[in-house]
Design a protein around this motif. Structure first.
Motif, short mmCIF file in Angstrom:
data_model
loop_
_atom_site.label_atom_id
_atom_site.label_comp_id
_atom_site.label_asym_id
_atom_site.label_seq_id
_atom_site.Cartn_x
_atom_site.Cartn_y
_atom_site.Cartn_z
N GLU A 101 0.82 -0.98 -0.09
CA GLU A 101 0.17 -0.01 -0.07
C GLU A 101 0.91 1.23 -0.18
O GLU A 101 1.81 1.28 0.97
CB GLU A 101 -0.92 -0.05 1.22
CG GLU A 101 -2.00 -1.02 1.47
CD GLU A 101 -2.94 -1.08 2.43
OE1 GLU A 101 -3.68 -1.74 2.69
OE2 GLU A 101 -2.63 -0.08 3.47
N ARG A 157 0.97 5.33 0.57
CA ARG A 157 -0.12 6.18 1.19
C ARG A 157 0.61 7.63 1.20
O ARG A 157 1.88 7.74 1.24
CB ARG A 157 -0.16 5.76 2.52
CG ARG A 157 -0.79 4.48 2.87
CD ARG A 157 -0.78 4.22 4.21
NE ARG A 157 -1.42 2.83 4.68
CZ ARG A 157 -1.83 2.52 5.73
NH1 ARG A 157 -1.25 3.04 6.81
NH2 ARG A 157 -2.38 1.26 5.86
N GLU A 208 -4.36 11.18 2.70
CA GLU A 208 -5.47 10.10 2.83
C GLU A 208 -5.63 9.26 1.60
O GLU A 208 -6.29 8.31 1.76
CB GLU A 208 -6.86 11.00 3.00
CG GLU A 208 -6.79 11.87 4.15
CD GLU A 208 -6.78 10.88 5.59
OE1 GLU A 208 -7.53 9.98 5.41
OE2 GLU A 208 -6.30 11.35 6.67
N VAL A 250 -4.54 6.33 -0.75
CA VAL A 250 -4.02 5.09 -0.68
C VAL A 250 -4.21 4.30 -1.88
O VAL A 250 -5.36 4.13 -2.62
CB VAL A 250 -4.66 4.21 0.52
CG1 VAL A 250 -4.11 2.70 0.40
CG2 VAL A 250 -4.65 4.91 1.78
N THR A 286 4.69 -0.39 8.22
CA THR A 286 4.42 0.99 7.46
C THR A 286 5.56 1.63 7.81
O THR A 286 6.17 2.06 8.75
CB THR A 286 3.06 1.64 8.10
OG1 THR A 286 1.92 0.82 7.83
CG2 THR A 286 2.98 2.91 7.13
#
Length: 320
Positions: free
Chosen positions: A101, A103, A106, A108, A128
């Protein structure tokens, strides 16, 4: 074995020859075409199943080699025998628990995880991290080249190119058009971990003279495996150009731009990728380790001046 050979030097004395191979060459009787053919016909026979790791055929081959070593008088190496067990894990990625993912605030973007190396395949990864670009991921003082110079990668994911700078240039400082050890992803992972990185992301460089090797259907169908605990300490994700482009989207550079900038020198073009975090998730379906075997015999040396030296003659008995 895929994933590395378990070190035997911790278990045996010096001044001895280690052998992990068909031992006919050390037999007392003359080596003959018939003897070699007999060994080869057995090891390539259908019941041995291609000696594919983690198969009964591979175990059969290991026991055969151990028996042959005992027959010709080599000394045992491990607890009175010739077989050293070690544990590996079948690698079967759990796609439901594996993803990348990207990012930005906000926003993604989610991608498939691709090929993943886990240093401890029984333990899933879910981290992360901030992201930095570190060129080809090379620290090579002997070549006067360091992608990590002045770059803080501690606790971060490091994005690097596969292979080496100036790969198609015969005058490249990296041994011309040949490869050095720095082209290897194992080495890149070790270097990244040594600089404090938490994960490595490897993408094929967009401008490259190499072509993928022809697909080997036997290798494609062979079970992948890894040591229960690798010498390498951080996960490695082989990512697509699309994932790398998404990581670089907020910068003024493309993969090709960065590669050309590096290759002109060669000189590093490393930098932080600000405003981006990447979540890396990966898990393995298999949760039970399986025993595999090293096979080794000892031949004591006779020269008193060389008695503290050890020569290793090694090979792999598995087919793939």
């Amino acid at each position: 074995m895929t994933g590395g050979i378990v070190p035997l030097m911790k278990r045996i004395p010096a001044a001895l020859l280690l052998l992990i191979c068909v031992p006919a060459i050390l037999a007392q009787e003359p080596v003959s075409r018939e003897r070699l053919r007999a060994d080869l016909e057995f090891l390539t026979s259908t019941p041995v199943e291609g000696r594919v790791s983690l198969s009964r055929g591979a175990d059969t081959a290991a026991w055969f080699l151990a028996t042959e070593m005992r027959k010709i008088g080599l000394q045992p190496t491990v607890d009175g025998g010739f077989l050293q067990p070690f544990e590996v894990v079948p690698v079967r990625p759990d796609r439901e628990r594996s993803s990348i993912e990207i990012r930005r605030g906000e926003a993604v973007e989610t991608f498939g995880a691709g090929t993943v190396f886990l240093p401890k395949p029984l333990q899933p990864v879910d981290v992360t991290l901030d992201v930095v670009f570190a060129g080809y991921g090379i620290s090579a003082p002997e070549f006067g080249y360091d992608d990590y110079a002045g770059l803080d990668v501690r606790g971060k994911a490091v994005l690097v190119f596969d292979h080496e700078p100036q790969e198609g240039d015969p005058k490249s400082i990296f041994h011309g058009t040949g490869f050095t050890l720095y082209a290897n992803t194992w080495t890149k992972t070790q270097i990244a971990a040594g600089h404090g990185a938490a994960a490595l992301l490897v993408v094929t460089e967009p401008i490259n003279p190499h072509r993928p090797a022809p697909r080997n259907p036997e290798r494609a169908n062979a079970p992948r495996q890894a040591l229960v605990e690798s010498e390498l300490r951080i996960p490695r994700f082989s990512i697509s150009p699309q994932v790398a482009d998404a990581l670089l989207r907020s910068t003024e550079h493309t993969l090709a731009d960065l590669q050309q900038q590096i290759d002109r020198g060669p000189s590093p073009a490393s930098r932080a990728i600000d405003g981006v975090k990447v979540r890396l998730r990966a898990a393995n379906q298999s949760v039970e380790p399986v025993t595999s075997w090293n096979v080794a015999g000892l031949l004591p040396g006779t020269d008193p001046a060389l008695r503290d030296e050890t020569i290793l003659v090694t090979s792999h008995y598995d087919h793939l």
